[in-house]
Structure formats: C-alpha cells, structure tokens
Motif scaffolding. Structure first.
Motif, PDB file in Angstrom:
ATOM      1  N   HIS A   1     -19.610  96.648 -14.067  1.00 20.26           N
ATOM      2  CA  HIS A   1     -20.994  96.262 -14.354  1.00 20.26           C
ATOM      3  C   HIS A   1     -20.990  95.579 -15.721  1.00 20.26           C
ATOM      4  CE1 HIS A   1     -23.376  98.441 -11.142  1.00 20.26           C
ATOM      5  NE2 HIS A   1     -22.120  98.731 -10.879  1.00 20.26           N
ATOM      6  N   LEU A   2     -20.649  94.304 -15.694  1.00 25.70           N
ATOM      7  CA  LEU A   2     -20.407  93.520 -16.894  1.00 25.70           C
ATOM      8  C   LEU A   2     -20.819  92.086 -16.601  1.00 25.70           C
ATOM      9  CD1 LEU A   2     -16.952  93.439 -18.807  1.00 25.70           C
ATOM     10  CD2 LEU A   2     -18.706  91.680 -18.926  1.00 25.70           C
ATOM     11  N   GLY A   3     -21.770  91.554 -17.355  1.00 21.25           N
ATOM     12  CA  GLY A   3     -22.183  90.177 -17.157  1.00 21.25           C
ATOM     13  C   GLY A   3     -22.620  89.910 -15.727  1.00 21.25           C
ATOM     14  N   ARG A   4     -22.057  88.860 -15.131  1.00 20.42           N
ATOM     15  CA  ARG A   4     -22.417  88.478 -13.759  1.00 20.42           C
ATOM     16  C   ARG A   4     -21.331  88.852 -12.756  1.00 20.42           C
ATOM     17  NH1 ARG A   4     -22.801  83.553 -12.483  1.00 20.42           N
ATOM     18  NH2 ARG A   4     -21.639  82.625 -14.211  1.00 20.42           N
ATOM     19  N   SER A   5     -20.614  89.926 -13.039  1.00 21.07           N
ATOM     20  CA  SER A   5     -19.611  90.394 -12.098  1.00 21.07           C
ATOM     21  C   SER A   5     -20.258  90.946 -10.834  1.00 21.07           C
ATOM     22  CB  SER A   5     -18.744  91.477 -12.742  1.00 21.07           C
ATOM     23  OG  SER A   5     -17.910  92.103 -11.790  1.00 21.07           O
ATOM     24  N   VAL A   6     -21.126  91.925 -11.007  1.00 19.99           N
ATOM     25  CA  VAL A   6     -21.798  92.549  -9.861  1.00 19.99           C
ATOM     26  C   VAL A   6     -23.071  91.789  -9.517  1.00 19.99           C
ATOM     27  CG1 VAL A   6     -22.949  94.634  -9.019  1.00 19.99           C
ATOM     28  CG2 VAL A   6     -20.802  94.818 -10.303  1.00 19.99           C
ATOM     29  N   TYR A   7     -24.020  91.759 -10.439  1.00 22.40           N
ATOM     30  CA  TYR A   7     -25.301  91.104 -10.189  1.00 22.40           C
ATOM     31  C   TYR A   7     -25.184  89.605 -10.444  1.00 22.40           C
ATOM     32  CZ  TYR A   7     -26.766  95.961 -10.505  1.00 22.40           C
ATOM     33  OH  TYR A   7     -26.885  97.313 -10.317  1.00 22.40           O
ATOM     34  N   GLY A   8     -25.420  88.815  -9.404  1.00 18.37           N
ATOM     35  CA  GLY A   8     -25.231  87.378  -9.500  1.00 18.37           C
ATOM     36  C   GLY A   8     -23.823  86.959  -9.132  1.00 18.37           C
TER      37      GLY A   8
ATOM     38  N   GLY B   1      -4.612  90.501 -17.749  1.00 19.45           N
ATOM     39  CA  GLY B   1      -5.066  89.123 -17.593  1.00 19.45           C
ATOM     40  C   GLY B   1      -5.291  88.427 -18.915  1.00 19.45           C
ATOM     41  N   GLY B   2      -5.685  87.169 -18.848  1.00 15.90           N
ATOM     42  CA  GLY B   2      -5.970  86.379 -20.040  1.00 15.90           C
ATOM     43  C   GLY B   2      -7.397  86.608 -20.522  1.00 15.90           C
ATOM     44  N   TRP B   3      -7.555  86.631 -21.843  1.00 19.87           N
ATOM     45  CA  TRP B   3      -8.874  86.884 -22.443  1.00 19.87           C
ATOM     46  C   TRP B   3      -9.085  85.861 -23.553  1.00 19.87           C
ATOM     47  CZ3 TRP B   3     -10.888  92.541 -23.113  1.00 19.87           C
ATOM     48  CH2 TRP B   3     -12.197  92.535 -23.580  1.00 19.87           C
ATOM     49  N   TYR B   4     -10.114  85.014 -23.370  1.00 17.60           N
ATOM     50  CA  TYR B   4     -10.402  83.949 -24.326  1.00 17.60           C
ATOM     51  C   TYR B   4     -11.846  84.063 -24.807  1.00 17.60           C
ATOM     52  CZ  TYR B   4      -6.598  82.448 -21.249  1.00 17.60           C
ATOM     53  OH  TYR B   4      -5.463  82.425 -20.479  1.00 17.60           O
ATOM     54  N   ASP B   5     -12.247  83.141 -25.682  1.00 16.83           N
ATOM     55  CA  ASP B   5     -13.648  83.096 -26.099  1.00 16.83           C
ATOM     56  C   ASP B   5     -14.526  82.738 -24.908  1.00 16.83           C
ATOM     57  OD1 ASP B   5     -13.006  83.661 -28.745  1.00 16.83           O
ATOM     58  OD2 ASP B   5     -12.815  81.544 -29.288  1.00 16.83           O
ATOM     59  N   VAL B   6     -15.767  83.236 -24.898  1.00 16.98           N
ATOM     60  CA  VAL B   6     -16.671  82.952 -23.781  1.00 16.98           C
ATOM     61  C   VAL B   6     -17.037  81.477 -23.773  1.00 16.98           C
ATOM     62  CG1 VAL B   6     -17.584  85.294 -23.830  1.00 16.98           C
ATOM     63  CG2 VAL B   6     -18.779  83.478 -25.078  1.00 16.98           C
ATOM     64  N   GLU B   7     -17.471  80.998 -22.610  1.00 15.77           N
ATOM     65  CA  GLU B   7     -17.923  79.610 -22.508  1.00 15.77           C
ATOM     66  C   GLU B   7     -19.124  79.378 -23.403  1.00 15.77           C
ATOM     67  OE1 GLU B   7     -16.230  77.119 -20.617  1.00 15.77           O
ATOM     68  OE2 GLU B   7     -14.842  78.807 -20.824  1.00 15.77           O
TER      69      GLU B   7
ATOM     70  N   PHE C   1     -21.025  88.877 -21.923  1.00 11.51           N
ATOM     71  CA  PHE C   1     -20.806  88.709 -20.484  1.00 11.51           C
ATOM     72  C   PHE C   1     -19.375  88.298 -20.147  1.00 11.51           C
ATOM     73  CE2 PHE C   1     -25.428  87.948 -18.870  1.00 11.51           C
ATOM     74  CZ  PHE C   1     -25.785  89.185 -19.369  1.00 11.51           C
ATOM     75  N   LEU C   2     -18.588  87.899 -21.167  1.00  9.97           N
ATOM     76  CA  LEU C   2     -17.159  87.587 -21.006  1.00  9.97           C
ATOM     77  C   LEU C   2     -16.886  86.587 -19.886  1.00  9.97           C
ATOM     78  CD1 LEU C   2     -15.510  91.096 -21.551  1.00  9.97           C
ATOM     79  CD2 LEU C   2     -16.306  89.433 -23.238  1.00  9.97           C
ATOM     80  N   TYR C   3     -17.733  85.549 -19.816  1.00  8.74           N
ATOM     81  CA  TYR C   3     -17.546  84.506 -18.799  1.00  8.74           C
ATOM     82  C   TYR C   3     -16.658  83.405 -19.373  1.00  8.74           C
ATOM     83  CZ  TYR C   3     -18.587  80.686 -15.563  1.00  8.74           C
ATOM     84  OH  TYR C   3     -18.478  79.656 -14.661  1.00  8.74           O
ATOM     85  N   GLN C   4     -15.565  83.086 -18.687  1.00  8.74           N
ATOM     86  CA  GLN C   4     -14.645  82.044 -19.145  1.00  8.74           C
ATOM     87  C   GLN C   4     -14.126  81.231 -17.969  1.00  8.74           C
ATOM     88  OE1 GLN C   4     -11.862  84.872 -20.957  1.00  8.74           O
ATOM     89  NE2 GLN C   4     -10.353  84.503 -19.351  1.00  8.74           N
TER      90      GLN C   4
ATOM     91  N   VAL D   1     -15.956  87.123 -14.622  1.00 11.19           N
ATOM     92  CA  VAL D   1     -15.611  87.824 -15.864  1.00 11.19           C
ATOM     93  C   VAL D   1     -14.117  87.657 -16.138  1.00 11.19           C
ATOM     94  CG1 VAL D   1     -15.450  90.075 -17.006  1.00 11.19           C
ATOM     95  CG2 VAL D   1     -17.469  89.510 -15.645  1.00 11.19           C
ATOM     96  N   LEU D   2     -13.765  87.268 -17.389  1.00 11.70           N
ATOM     97  CA  LEU D   2     -12.380  87.124 -17.816  1.00 11.70           C
ATOM     98  C   LEU D   2     -11.589  86.271 -16.818  1.00 11.70           C
ATOM     99  CD1 LEU D   2     -11.793  90.715 -19.259  1.00 11.70           C
ATOM    100  CD2 LEU D   2     -12.349  88.620 -20.504  1.00 11.70           C
ATOM    101  N   GLN D   3     -10.381  86.685 -16.445  1.00 10.61           N
ATOM    102  CA  GLN D   3      -9.538  85.831 -15.591  1.00 10.61           C
ATOM    103  C   GLN D   3      -9.931  85.990 -14.127  1.00 10.61           C
ATOM    104  OE1 GLN D   3      -5.311  85.908 -16.440  1.00 10.61           O
ATOM    105  NE2 GLN D   3      -4.833  84.714 -14.634  1.00 10.61           N
ATOM    106  N   ALA D   4     -11.109  85.521 -13.800  1.00 13.40           N
ATOM    107  CA  ALA D   4     -11.668  85.714 -12.467  1.00 13.40           C
ATOM    108  C   ALA D   4     -10.986  84.826 -11.425  1.00 13.40           C
ATOM    109  CB  ALA D   4     -13.166  85.426 -12.485  1.00 13.40           C
ATOM    110  N   VAL D   5     -10.930  85.329 -10.203  1.00 10.27           N
ATOM    111  CA  VAL D   5     -10.443  84.511  -9.098  1.00 10.27           C
ATOM    112  C   VAL D   5     -11.582  83.738  -8.441  1.00 10.27           C
ATOM    113  CG1 VAL D   5      -8.431  85.945  -8.618  1.00 10.27           C
ATOM    114  CG2 VAL D   5     -10.593  86.453  -7.460  1.00 10.27           C
ATOM    115  N   ILE D   6     -12.829  84.164  -8.714  1.00  6.56           N
ATOM    116  CA  ILE D   6     -14.010  83.512  -8.150  1.00  6.56           C
ATOM    117  C   ILE D   6     -15.047  83.324  -9.248  1.00  6.56           C
ATOM    118  CG2 ILE D   6     -15.955  83.778  -6.534  1.00  6.56           C
ATOM    119  CD1 ILE D   6     -14.076  85.429  -4.740  1.00  6.56           C
TER     120      ILE D   6
END
Length: 515
Positions: free
Chosen positions: A49-56, A321-327, A334-337, A372-377
């Motif tokens: 339950h982080l950013g748009r992982s679950v909701y959205g 996984g890889g962790w960078y600055d957010v977009e 929300f850790l979106y990259q 979130v982070l190194q997402a596959v989707i």
C-alpha cells in the motif's frame, strides 16, 4: 514446444558492426545429479500500500469504466498471468507493521480509515483488504505471501488472521469469514513475521527481534492446512551478517521456514539519481550495487550453513531492485520511477545470481510489481505499459521449477574510471520436458562480448531467436510509445560443429532455449 533454441536478447544498439569485439569467453554447462531445482518462487513480486501500487494500479474498484474483475484490472491480470507470476507479497513493506487486517474486511462503507504514515501521508480507506487480495491471487494463480504486523500489532491479531484465512471448521474467525462472503478458506502458506524489524518495523535489535519472532511463531497454527505454514523471519538489511547470525543461532529451526534479506541497488541514499537521465558513471555504480547480491547471498548462506547444514531454511530475498529518484512532478512518497534498459540488465544479472544459489535461495520478490520502484507494469488511468524488466522476467520464467545446470566460465571485465566489474553473468537449467535454458547478461555499456557454448553434450541441433533492441541504454517504454522496446526476430548467431557462438551486445540479456 518445438525442439529448437529460442534466443531472446535485450540490448540497445541497432548496428552490431559498430561493437568492439573481445576474445571469446568459453562457457561450460554441465549436468549434475545433485543440482537443486530452481524454485519458481524466485520470480515473485511485491505489492505494498504505497503510492499507486494498489489503488490506481491493481485496484480500480468495481464501478470503474476500466475493465475489471471485482475491482482488479483485467489487463494487469492478463499481463501477470502471462508472466507466470508465482507469488505476491502484501500488504508491505513498512506499511505491514501499521496494518490491522480487520480494518480491511466487511462492508466497504463501514471500514475504518487510517493515515499511511510511511508513504505520502495519504488517507487509506481500506477498500482493498484481505478478501480482495487473496481472491486476486486466485485469479492470478499466484501464491499469496502475507506480511504480519509485529511492529504495532499483537500475537492474537496475527493468530486470528491465520484462523480467518486458513481454518475450515467452526471458530470465531472462520464464522466471521463466512459472514463476509467466503465459505472455503484460502489456505495461505507463506507468512512473514514482521518487516524490516531493524528499521520501520520497530527499530529492534537482532536479539530482541529473535525473541519476538519465537513468541509469534509459537502461536501460529496451520489450522488444517496440510502443507503447513512457512514462517518467514524479517531478515537483514543488506550486509548485516550479525542479524542473520543472531536469528539462526537463537530461533529453533522447527519454527523457521525462511529468513529474509533486503538489498536495493542504490548509488547514494541522499541522491539516488534520475531513473532515465543517467550517466555511465551512475550506470556503473548501479550495476556494482546490483552485482553485490552475489557476495550477500554467498556470505548469508555461509552463516545459515553453520546452523542449518541440510539447508532446510530458505533464504527469502523479499525486497530487491533498482531505486532512483522519483519522476519529476510526482509525490516523493509514492516512489514512482521509469524503467529503462539499465533495469533490464540489473534484473537479468540478479536473477542469474538467484538461480545459481537455488540450493538456498527459494523465494525472492522484486520491488515492486506496479507503479512503484522497479515495476514490471506502469499505469496511467486506463493506459498500461510493460517495462523492460517485465520482458526479462517473462524470458526467465522458463527457469521456474527447472533443474539447475552448473555453469562455469571466466568473465571478461567491464572497466570504468579505473574500476572493473564482471561483464558477463550466466545461469542455466533443464526443465521437465528436457529443454535446456541458458541466460546470459552483458552489463558492459560500450563493448560487446563473444561467448562460445559447447552444445554437443546438450544435444542441440537447431535454434532460432528473438531480440529486443533500441538506440541507447536510457530508452524505455512510454505511454506515448509503449512498444518501443519489444521482442523482434534475431538471427545473428552461428552454430559450428556443436559450438554455439553468440556475440552479446552491450547492456544486453539473452536466453537460449533448446533440446
């Protein structure tokens, strides 16, 4: 399936004529009767339950115009089934140790709201709860991996959750489950006892957590699950070997099914760098951190071997996984990259490490699955794209439940600014149908590398290929151009007298398949 090789490559240069050539690397692949099976759960994922992982991300609600099944996006269901997702970890992450599962059951309009103190300070309405997650896992054909609340929860709370999800007979919790619309239990096997207990899970010492783990594990009954529960301890922060030593020394093995390890490929926690606009120096440092996984797995395994020489306890790398600055312009919490070919190379090299240590590594969870982070989707309202990491994990899915084939070679070096890293990583397996798969990664950002694989012992005669290519390593799939990085036909290889010769382009991933 045809008796052929399938060579799938991910790389970024269009003209192979421009590649710098090096001496040929000879790769030996052998069968071994005592080799372990590569557990399919190594290819697991993570949904917090982080950013748009679950909701959205996964969940849009059953009133959404986006096609869904009980609120879960149909396009994501299809994509993850195509990926052969073996397991999914939920609800965290740091969120797990503030999550009280009873807030997420019953009529949605009556559920308690909380503030997500870890990720963005947003209001969590608990509209996605235990039923939603476990039913989604059934749709995906994936094993659920539930993280229990140790940081702010109680032994009773976790024990009740297990009874609610697993007990078929009459009891207060099974009666409550039936009242909420689910007659048969889900029979959840994998249970994490807290998350990052050394940090957001309570800032505990290793000794203190070991005692807490023993207490919680004692009251975790299997409630009729014939497979039994697999209890997983909150493991170390990267190279904290004392944590692993303390847990292995102080927790009885009959209470310990697995022990975690978390490691992210971060070049600097204060300034992680852009996910797309990065230099070769940043790329090199990211890959250096990624390849450190070999050392971590080796040293943690050696400690576990002291107390568990029969390797009954699994190593669970349940965050990597890889962790960078957010977009730019997105919520920092929300850790979106974005996800480039750098991430494809990182994923391929890491999965090779896990495969080669399949005797001890029996589950892993890429962080994280969606948005979130190194997402596959990645999603944007009704739009959805598959990232380069998705394509690597789909190619590597052929290793799931296959027998490891020991592989031996001396890697050439990738050099930058006076430092070197092994340029090539590899792993191999043979599945139940007799198909042989060899995964190859070249992390070198400028030079190609030639490899020669003796196919005589493998019985290889015919092969074909697919390739994913782009102009530069920073390329990625966008919502405007979702098909920029996709597989296409690949024929640039030779098979000479039982020897397969492949030129591996810079920052590339290759999977060879044959019989």
């Amino acid at each position: 399936m045809k008796n052929s090789f399938l060579i799938s490559c991910i790389f970024t240069f269009c003209s192979q004529a421009t590649f710098a050539q090096k001496e040929t690397t000879i790769i030996s692949v052998k069968s071994a009767s005592d080799a372990p099976t590569i557990n399919r759960n190594i290819y697991g994922h993570f949904a917090e339950h982080l950013g748009r992982s679950v909701y959205g991300g996964f969940f849009v609600g059953d009133t959404s115009k986006i096609p869904n099944t009980k609120g879960v996006r149909n396009d994501i269901i299809k994509a993850l089934k195509d990926l052969k997702i073996p397991n999914l970890r939920w609800p965290g992450g740091c969120f797990a140790d503030t999550y009280h599962w009873k807030d997420g059951i019953g009529p949605k309009e009556q559920r308690t709201t909380i503030v997500n103190q870890w990720w963005g300070g947003v209001t969590e309405d608990n509209s996605f709860g235990t039923h939603d997650f476990l039913n989604m896992c059934e749709l995906l054909g994936a094993e659920p991996y539930l993280s229990g609340n140790v940081g702010s929860g109680t032994v009773q709370e976790l024990s009740d959750w297990i009874q609610y999800t697993n007990f078929a007979g009459k009891s207060p919790m099974s009666d409550l489950r039936k009242k909420n619309g689910r007659t048969e239990p889900w029979k959840v096997t994998y249970w994490g006892i807290g998350n990052e207990a050394w940090g957001c899970g309570g800032n505990m010492t290793a000794d203190y957590y070991a005692g807490e783990y023993r207490k919680y594990a004692t009251f975790m009954s299997d409630w009729g699950n014939k497979e039994g529960l697999i209890r997983i301890a909150s493991g170390s922060n990267s190279s904290d070997y004392n944590w692993t030593e303390t847990l292995m020394k102080n927790i009885p093995l009959n209470l310990l099914g697995g022990i975690g390890v978390h490691h992210y490929s971060v070049i600097n926690w204060d300034k992680k760098g852009d996910a797309v606009d990065y230099t070769e120096e940043q790329y090199f440092k990211t890959m250096k951190e990624a390849l450190k996984m070999e050392e971590l797995v080796t040293k943690h395994s050696a400690i576990m071997d002291k107390y568990d020489p029969k390797k009954k306890v699994a190593m669970i790398v349940d965050e990597w996984g890889g962790w960078y600055d957010v977009e730019k312009g997105t919520n920092p919490g929300f850790l979106y990259q974005q996800n480039t070919l750098r991430d494809a190379v990182l994923a391929g090299a890491t999965l090779n490490i896990f495969n080669n240590h399949a005797d001890r590594v029996r589950m892993a969870n890429l962080a994280q699955c969606v948005n979130v982070l190194q997402a596959v989707i990645l999603t944007d309202k009704a739009k959805m794209i598959l990232t380069p990491t998705y394509h690597v994990m789909q190619l590597y899915s052929v290793h799931q439940d296959a027998k490891l084939l020991p592989i031996n070679f001396q890697s050439p070096l990738y050099s930058y600014n006076g430092e070197t890293l092994p340029a090539i990583s590899a792993s191999a397996s043979k599945d139940k149908n007799g198909l042989v798969h060899i995964s190859l990664v070249n992390i070198d950002s400028k030079n190609s590398n030639k490899v020669e694989i003796d196919t005589t012992e493998l019985g290889v005669k015919n092969f074909s290929g697919k390739i994913i290519t782009s102009k530069k390593i920073q390329d990625y799939n966008s919502f405007e151009n979702p098909g920029k990085i996709v597989p296409v036909a690949f024929k640039d290889f030779e098979n000479k007298k039982g020897k397969l010769e492949i030129t591996i382009p810079p920052f590339s991933v290759i999977v060879v398949e044959g019989k």
